[in-house]
Design a protein around this motif. Sequence first.
Motif, PDB file in Angstrom:
ATOM      1  N   SER A  59       0.901  -1.256   0.031  1.00  0.00           N
ATOM      2  CA  SER A  59       0.022   0.080   0.084  1.00  0.00           C
ATOM      3  C   SER A  59       1.048   1.198  -0.109  1.00  0.00           C
ATOM      4  CB  SER A  59      -0.991   0.079   1.249  1.00  0.00           C
ATOM      5  OG  SER A  59      -0.181   0.296   2.643  1.00  0.00           O
ATOM      6  N   MET A  60       1.872   1.188   0.488  1.00  0.00           N
ATOM      7  CA  MET A  60       2.842   2.214   0.452  1.00  0.00           C
ATOM      8  C   MET A  60       3.377   2.756  -0.914  1.00  0.00           C
ATOM      9  SD  MET A  60       5.533   1.325   3.581  1.00  0.00           S
ATOM     10  CE  MET A  60       5.029   1.576   5.366  1.00  0.00           C
ATOM     11  N   GLY A  61       3.413   1.673  -1.794  1.00  0.00           N
ATOM     12  CA  GLY A  61       3.808   1.817  -3.242  1.00  0.00           C
ATOM     13  C   GLY A  61       5.036   1.689  -3.646  1.00  0.00           C
ATOM     14  N   PHE A  62       5.213   1.258  -4.786  1.00  0.00           N
ATOM     15  CA  PHE A  62       6.648   0.665  -5.365  1.00  0.00           C
ATOM     16  C   PHE A  62       7.327   1.846  -5.609  1.00  0.00           C
ATOM     17  CE2 PHE A  62       9.019  -0.341  -9.215  1.00  0.00           C
ATOM     18  CZ  PHE A  62       9.945  -1.423  -8.860  1.00  0.00           C
ATOM     19  N   GLN A  63       8.810   1.864  -5.146  1.00  0.00           N
ATOM     20  CA  GLN A  63       9.539   2.736  -5.279  1.00  0.00           C
ATOM     21  C   GLN A  63       9.252   4.149  -4.394  1.00  0.00           C
ATOM     22  OE1 GLN A  63      12.819   2.662  -6.708  1.00  0.00           O
ATOM     23  NE2 GLN A  63      12.625   0.443  -6.644  1.00  0.00           N
ATOM     24  N   SER A  64       8.299   3.896  -3.386  1.00  0.00           N
ATOM     25  CA  SER A  64       7.993   5.245  -2.713  1.00  0.00           C
ATOM     26  C   SER A  64       8.989   5.487  -1.548  1.00  0.00           C
ATOM     27  CB  SER A  64       6.592   4.995  -2.012  1.00  0.00           C
ATOM     28  OG  SER A  64       6.497   4.061  -1.049  1.00  0.00           O
ATOM     29  N   ALA A  65       9.247   6.495  -1.289  1.00  0.00           N
ATOM     30  CA  ALA A  65       9.988   6.991  -0.069  1.00  0.00           C
ATOM     31  C   ALA A  65       9.206   6.230   1.166  1.00  0.00           C
ATOM     32  CB  ALA A  65       9.711   8.482   0.288  1.00  0.00           C
ATOM     33  N   ALA A  66       8.087   5.898   1.407  1.00  0.00           N
ATOM     34  CA  ALA A  66       7.652   5.073   2.720  1.00  0.00           C
ATOM     35  C   ALA A  66       8.313   3.753   2.659  1.00  0.00           C
ATOM     36  CB  ALA A  66       6.196   5.232   2.723  1.00  0.00           C
ATOM     37  N   SER A  67       8.227   3.161   1.636  1.00  0.00           N
ATOM     38  CA  SER A  67       8.869   1.925   1.187  1.00  0.00           C
ATOM     39  C   SER A  67      10.127   1.797   1.614  1.00  0.00           C
ATOM     40  CB  SER A  67       7.983   1.262  -0.162  1.00  0.00           C
ATOM     41  OG  SER A  67       8.476  -0.085  -0.166  1.00  0.00           O
ATOM     42  N   LEU A  68      10.968   2.434   0.654  1.00  0.00           N
ATOM     43  CA  LEU A  68      12.167   2.447   0.776  1.00  0.00           C
ATOM     44  C   LEU A  68      12.875   2.697   2.160  1.00  0.00           C
ATOM     45  CD1 LEU A  68      13.605   3.975  -2.634  1.00  0.00           C
ATOM     46  CD2 LEU A  68      12.809   1.647  -2.137  1.00  0.00           C
TER      47      LEU A  68
END
Length: 613
Positions: free
Chosen positions: A343-352
Motif C-alpha cells: 500500500s505504500m507503493g513501489f519505489q515510494s519513499a515510505a517503502s524504501l
Amino acid sequence: MHRRTFLSALPAGALTAGAMAASAAQARQTSPTAKPTEAAPAPARPDPYAGVGIGDRITGPKFMGRSTVWGANGAAATAHPAASLIGIDTLRRGGSAIDAAIAINAALGFLEPVANGIGGDAYCMLWDPKQKKVVGLNGSGASPQGLSLETARSKAIDGYLPRYGAVTVNVPGTVDAWWSAHQRYGKLPWKDVLLPVAELCEQGVPMPQVIAYYLERNMAAFDRGQIPIEENDNRKRIWAAGGATPKVGEVFANPYLGKTLRMIAEGGRDAFYEGPIADQIEAYFKRIGGWMTRADLAAHHTEWVEPIQTNYRGVDVFGLGPNTQGLSTNQILNICEQFDLKSMGFQSAASLHVQAEAKRLAFEDRARWFADDRFSKTPVEWLNSKAYAAERAKLIRPDRVMDRVMPDDAPHHGDTTYFSVADSDGMMVSWIQSNYRGMGSGLAPDNGSEPLGFMFQDRGELFALTDGHPNVYAPGKRPFQTIIPGFAVKDGEPWMAFGVMGGAMQPQGQAQIIINMVDYGLEPQAAGDAPRWQHYGSSEPTGQPQEGTGVLHLESGVPEATKAQLRAMGWTLGEPDGGFGGYQNVMKQMNPGGRWTYGAATEMRKDGIALAY
C-alpha cells in the motif's frame, strides 16, 4: 561514512573517478580508523550520454531491460555468456544441475577472474527433488594453523587486517565443495564435467565489457602497492601478459588454469588438497613467507548444513546461517513484514525508508554476532524469530530516520559470482563463489616454473582483531563471510534459486528481489532490473563501528520525488556508485496439468545472459 568498509564493499574501479576522490578525502576527515587509500585517479571525462534514458518496451515495466527467458527442460543464468552456454551443454549431455553448476563455476574462474576462482570459497543451496527439501552446503575454508593471533595483529593497519597479502589467505574451499556436491548429486563422470572447461581455458574467449573494466582496475590496484603483497609476478603473467590486461573483444586464454583443472579432473579433490597441487601451494607460501601448508589443505572438508528459514507473506525464504550473513536477509524480511509495503507503493519513499531501516537493524546484529559457529554460537533462533522482528520494527519511525541503531535492543565487502541452474528432474541450484575483494589477495601460486592459473582469496581480511569479539581471528577458524545463495519455496514447491552478489549488498539485494516479486508483483527479470538501493555505514563484523545514520545510495531510476522525501526524512543520499550487486534467478512456474517450466533472469548490470531450453 566513506571509510575503508565502504570502499571495500565495491569491486575495484566501481566508483567514478570523482567519487573515488571525494570518498578518499572524506575518509581521511571523518574516520580515525580508515586505512590508507590509493591515490585518486584523474577526473572522469564528461558523460556524452548523460540524461538519456532507456528505450521503450511494448509490454512489461518500462525499466525492464529484457524478457525473462523460458524453458521446459533446464535453465542457467550466469555472469558470462560462455558460462551459461557450458551449463546448458552440460545439462544436454545428461548432467544434473549440480554437474552444470560445477562446470559453470569452473568456467567462471577463467571467464570472470575478477569475481571468483578455485582459490576462493563456495556456498550452495539446492532443491533436492527426491527429499523434496532445500539442502545447504558450506564450502568455506579456515585460517592456517601456523598463523597466530599475535602474528596477525602484527600485520594490521590501524587495528584491522590488510586487504591483500598472505595474512588474508584462508584454505580455499571451492574444489572440495565441487567434489562433495558431485559425490552426492552428480550424474556425469567427474572428468567429463571439468575437461570441457580446461579446453575452454586453453582455447580462450573474447573479453567482455564489464569484466575487462574490473580486471584492468583490479590489477592497477595491486600495482599501486600501498599494501605490500609478497609476490606479484605470477598474477601479471596470467592476467597482464605483455604489460596490459586484455581489452574488450580481445581473446584471452589461461592455459595455466587449464593445466590445473586437468590435474583436478584426473585426481579429484585430492589432487588439490593432498596431492601435487597441495605440495606446490605449500612450497609457494614457504618461499614468499606465508603460512598455508599441505596439512591445512588436507584438513579441509565441506560441511552439509541445514538452512535457516522464515516465511514472508506466504513464501518460505531460506538462507545459510553463520559464518555467512544469510540470516540478515531473513531479518530484513521479517521486519518489513510488519509493514504494508504494497500500500505504500513501489519505489515510494515510505517503502524504501522501511526497507533501509530494516537493513540497519539487521546489520547491527550481524556485526555483533555472526562468526564461525564452531567457535562462537549465534542466537539464530531468536534473531530469526517473528517476535524479535516485531520488537525491532517498533523502533522504525515513519517520518524520520533513526538516529542510532544498537544490536539486540529487544531481549561487507567483495567481488563475487553468483549463478542459478536447474535441470529436467526438478533440481534447482543456487550457487555463490568468491575470492572476495578485487580478485583476491594478489597472490597466485606456481609450481616452481609457471603459475597455476588462479589467485588466492583474501577472506581473512574479514576477521576482527578485538579480544572477546565472536569473529576474532584464531588459527583454524573460518572468518565471517558475506557470500550467500538465496532460495525460496512457495506452496511446498521450489520457487526461486536466486541471489544478488556483492559484499554487504547481498542481503539487501535479496530482500529487494523478494519484496519486488511478492509485494509488487514483478516477474523475475523486472525484479532484477528495478532500481536498487544500498545502505552503507552500519557496524561491521571486523569490529568497526557504525557511522551515524550512514549513507543511502540510490540508483538513478529511483523517482526524484522519492529522493526528495527521503532527504526530508533525514536520510543522507549518495549517488549511484556501481555497487548495487549482480543478480541471477531461475524460477520454477507450475502450469495447468502439473507441468512446470523455468523462467531465467540475469543481471543487466553485468555481462551475462540467461538461457533455457
